[in-house]
Design a protein around this motif. Structure first.
Motif: not given
Length: 84
Positions: A62-76
């Motif tokens: 769950x932590x890894x998935x949330x990190x991916x979501x945050x990273x994608x949002x930051x990139x956008x």
């Protein structure tokens, strides 16, 4: 006093009070740590450790998935900021 110390050690090990109530009669002090004296209780502790391991693995996923979501949002957001 010894019982309170044992309960505190078992709570710190992550056991819930129901399991502590079960295993406490079969715990002996071995210096700074406790040791199970009944085979059945030792198995209960192994089962609980396995349950904890599964929970840790689920939390890590769950932590890894949330990190991916945050990273994608930051990139956008960074991409939108450079365009605007």
């Amino acid at each position: 006093m010894a019982t309170v110390r044992r309960v505190r050690v078992l709570l710190a090990a992550g056991l819930n009070t129901d399991l502590i109530r079960e295993v406490l009669p079969c715990m002996a002090d071995e210096g700074a740590i406790l040791a199970p004296t009944c085979d059945e209780m030792a198995q209960n502790l192994r089962d609980e450790r396995e349950r904890m391991s599964r929970s840790i693995e689920q939390l890590q996923a769950a932590h890894a998935m949330l990190s991916s979501i945050i990273h994608a949002g930051e990139a956008l957001t960074a991409g939108a900021g450079s365009r605007g």
